[in-house]
Design a protein around this motif. Sequence first.
Motif, mmCIF file in Angstrom:
data_model
loop_
_atom_site.group_PDB
_atom_site.id
_atom_site.type_symbol
_atom_site.label_atom_id
_atom_site.label_comp_id
_atom_site.label_asym_id
_atom_site.label_seq_id
_atom_site.Cartn_x
_atom_site.Cartn_y
_atom_site.Cartn_z
ATOM 1 N N GLU A 93 0.864 -1.177 0.000
ATOM 2 C CA GLU A 93 0.000 0.000 0.000
ATOM 3 C C GLU A 93 0.902 1.229 0.000
ATOM 4 O O GLU A 93 1.720 1.409 0.898
ATOM 5 C CB GLU A 93 -0.895 0.003 1.240
ATOM 6 C CG GLU A 93 -1.677 1.277 1.447
ATOM 7 C CD GLU A 93 -2.793 1.461 0.439
ATOM 8 O OE1 GLU A 93 -3.297 2.587 0.340
ATOM 9 O OE2 GLU A 93 -3.156 0.487 -0.229
ATOM 10 N N ARG A 149 -10.788 5.451 -2.001
ATOM 11 C CA ARG A 149 -9.444 5.895 -2.391
ATOM 12 C C ARG A 149 -9.477 6.682 -3.696
ATOM 13 O O ARG A 149 -8.499 7.332 -4.067
ATOM 14 C CB ARG A 149 -8.503 4.703 -2.501
ATOM 15 C CG ARG A 149 -8.079 4.134 -1.172
ATOM 16 C CD ARG A 149 -7.138 5.058 -0.402
ATOM 17 N NE ARG A 149 -5.785 5.017 -0.941
ATOM 18 C CZ ARG A 149 -4.969 6.056 -0.974
ATOM 19 N NH1 ARG A 149 -5.374 7.232 -0.547
ATOM 20 N NH2 ARG A 149 -3.740 5.932 -1.450
ATOM 21 N N LYS A 171 -8.222 10.276 -3.431
ATOM 22 C CA LYS A 171 -6.900 10.491 -2.841
ATOM 23 C C LYS A 171 -6.247 11.793 -3.305
ATOM 24 O O LYS A 171 -5.422 12.358 -2.583
ATOM 25 C CB LYS A 171 -5.986 9.302 -3.152
ATOM 26 C CG LYS A 171 -5.578 9.183 -4.618
ATOM 27 C CD LYS A 171 -4.601 8.034 -4.810
ATOM 28 C CE LYS A 171 -4.023 8.040 -6.223
ATOM 29 N NZ LYS A 171 -2.953 7.046 -6.380
ATOM 30 N N ARG A 215 0.327 7.435 2.063
ATOM 31 C CA ARG A 215 -0.653 8.467 1.768
ATOM 32 C C ARG A 215 -0.054 9.846 2.012
ATOM 33 O O ARG A 215 0.809 10.020 2.858
ATOM 34 C CB ARG A 215 -1.896 8.296 2.650
ATOM 35 C CG ARG A 215 -2.698 7.048 2.367
ATOM 36 C CD ARG A 215 -4.031 7.144 3.078
ATOM 37 N NE ARG A 215 -4.821 5.935 2.932
ATOM 38 C CZ ARG A 215 -6.082 5.823 3.331
ATOM 39 N NH1 ARG A 215 -6.683 6.855 3.922
ATOM 40 N NH2 ARG A 215 -6.750 4.707 3.164
ATOM 41 N N TRP A 224 -8.394 -1.133 -7.317
ATOM 42 C CA TRP A 224 -9.520 -0.872 -6.420
ATOM 43 C C TRP A 224 -10.721 -1.741 -6.792
ATOM 44 O O TRP A 224 -11.401 -2.282 -5.918
ATOM 45 C CB TRP A 224 -9.919 0.605 -6.484
ATOM 46 C CG TRP A 224 -8.846 1.553 -6.083
ATOM 47 C CD1 TRP A 224 -7.809 1.313 -5.205
ATOM 48 C CD2 TRP A 224 -8.676 2.901 -6.531
ATOM 49 N NE1 TRP A 224 -7.017 2.424 -5.093
ATOM 50 C CE2 TRP A 224 -7.518 3.414 -5.882
ATOM 51 C CE3 TRP A 224 -9.387 3.730 -7.397
ATOM 52 C CZ2 TRP A 224 -7.074 4.718 -6.099
ATOM 53 C CZ3 TRP A 224 -8.937 5.025 -7.611
ATOM 54 C CH2 TRP A 224 -7.798 5.510 -6.964
#
Length: 778
Positions: free
Chosen positions: A55, A99, A102, A58, A253
């Motif tokens: 991942e 997401r 984002k 962020r 996703w």
Amino acid sequence: MGASTSSRARRQPSAPRPGRGGRVVQPSTPDTFERLAPVFVAAVPGTVVVGTDREPSRARYPDEEGYVERDGVRVFWESYGEGGPAILLLPTWMLIHSRQWKMQIPFLARHHRVVTFDPRGNGRSDRPTDAARYDEREYVRDALDVLDRLAIERAVVVGFSAGAEHALVLAADHPERVAGAVFIGASLPLAPPIPSRAEAFVDMFEEPRRADGWYKQNAHHWRRDFPDYVRFFMGQLFSEPYSTKGYEDAVGWALETTGATLATQVTADSIVEEAADAEAMARRVRCPVLVIHGTDDRISPAARSERLADLTAGRVALIDGAGHGPHLRDPVKVNELIREFVASLPGGATAAPAGATGTEAAPRRPPTNRWPRALHRRRRRALYISSPIGLGHAQRDLAIARELRRLAPDLEVDWLAQHPVTRFLEASGERVHPASRLLASESHHIESESGEHDLHAFQAIRRMDEILLANFMVFRDIVRDDPYDLWIGDESWELDHYLHENPELKSAAYVWLTDFVGWLPMPDGGEPEAVVTADYNAEMIEHIERFPRIRDRAIFVGNPDDIVPDRFGPGLPLIRDWTERHYAFSGHITGFDPIDPAERPALRTELGYRPDEQVCIVSVGGSGVGADLLRRVIAAFPRAKRRTPSLRMVVVAGPRIDPATLPPERPGLEILTYVHELYRHFAACDLAIVQGGLTTTMELTANRRPFLYVPLRRHFEQTFHVRHRLERYDAGIPMDFERATPDVLADAIAAHIGTTPPYRPVERDGAERAALLIAPLL
């Protein structure tokens, strides 16, 4: 209201363009995605082959997160920031989860409280098997439950694609909860569908007549080959060229849910099945409305948004040449449209006290907008953006800034930078812009992407997209309100990319610096990586050649011979030929004057090194990526000490590696953290062991010190660009990390310590030459 049209900086060409030698330059398109789909996407749902299965970091993490639960179904939410009005970023069709926002969250959360939640059926929300649990009313109720859970009485709601139905129902049926509504690529039945979709339409639960194109939007096909449908659909979502990263994200996703779950969801009831339903509901909307739509949307036509605006008296922003997801593909423009819309609402420019709801917020005066007349401005102000990926950029940037001040003594330089660069700059007496604290950490992301002496640098930068966008928006906020005469970006990828994507934002002279040109694929990446690197290069080439006014000066930190002999990709120019046409050359910039050999004994004494010891400096730069190499060299120390009894090893962990995580010191071995002016220690040493970073290796080359360098695995710049330059200078001993066992390292230390290598000389005037290229822009 009339529509305003924003032209994209990049339009899809009507036909392929000829490259050098008559070959064809073809940017990525949905056809590219279809052709490469089997190798782009792994068999494991949610895993993309081209990148990694980690991942990515962020740009902004939630301040709060949790679940709301109703009738046994849990829905996951996240909350960011504070202040009002609150913004609720709604889920779209359960094919993708939250997401998708984002690129909006970090920017909007600096000004507002921002809330998202995953749709039932995807992300971290539950996946019920009862179709009734996917009724449109359930999604609306989920939105209200999340707002209630967070004590938010009113919010601006933002809906994308199928999420437009959620936003419309909330605005029409719950007006007391909605301060304004933004619709992006609205998929509402307010105009006929895209012709190719209409032609392929059959009942979702009948066998399709064919198995191509929109015939794949069928429950039978979803159950048989859901990944195939996902790849097709996302190829349609991203109709713009150069969209490989957005495509990969969206495919990943979507593969977090299943075709069976999707087939269950589409049988649920919708509130706006027909055009008449949508029109009647839209006429009941009383809050301000903004609709955003791409004119090249291949999933839902722009006419739907325009009709929605007619019915709601809303504002229209058409993005010329954009596809279905402009918030993903043109995030700067969409972010600014949302911000301007929210600011236009009653109370939209005010900030609520922490924890206050929309109705409790006490109005506060908007910030003062201060604009100096042109002839009243201080004439020489520069904003310098220095890359945090390694401290070498900062050292050469500081050298350039000092030369610029020599040429223009009244020049003021503000630095937009991150740790550990800020530490170096502050120690050097420089002024760091206070907004630097708002930047998302690129170094942390790079470290999170690394393995055991392994960093896939190209993919790490690609996966840093939301961080780069968030940091560009910080830059944008600075220069919007505080004019500078000059912007200088040293490998500030976000600044260069988004200025070319949004050329109208350029409001000052701009200089770009880099020490390499051209993304190059690693062999283990196979065809997908070769295609993607070429695609990134093709986009960069088109940016530069179509918008030459963006870069007032492009400076290559080096010389033409330092450029690799490779091609940008099939049908693309040779890297050296193209770079010589588009760059000026400063020569290498060390940031210091190399030490004369006669001065070395005095320097050693000053730094505390005795004449009777042989000093080996081990350093891995300003990030935490090199900890594994440090441990390997420390493990070699006892063997090296036996071979070289006079050995003294100084390990510089740097500012981002905790010495406590390394093996302990012992006689002859010491471990230091940040060392200011480390280049002086390199100049005094008898041997250095480093990674393959350009700045450090060229510092050692300039001071004619022997060194071993161990490039990070899968780091294209260290593997190709840096090694090519070092070979040109006949500098350094390259070593492979896998083969560099403690015994091999000990032997190499014994063989090379104290030698005087015959390197080619490194120029000393690079910073002066760079400053002379930049100064006329002031």
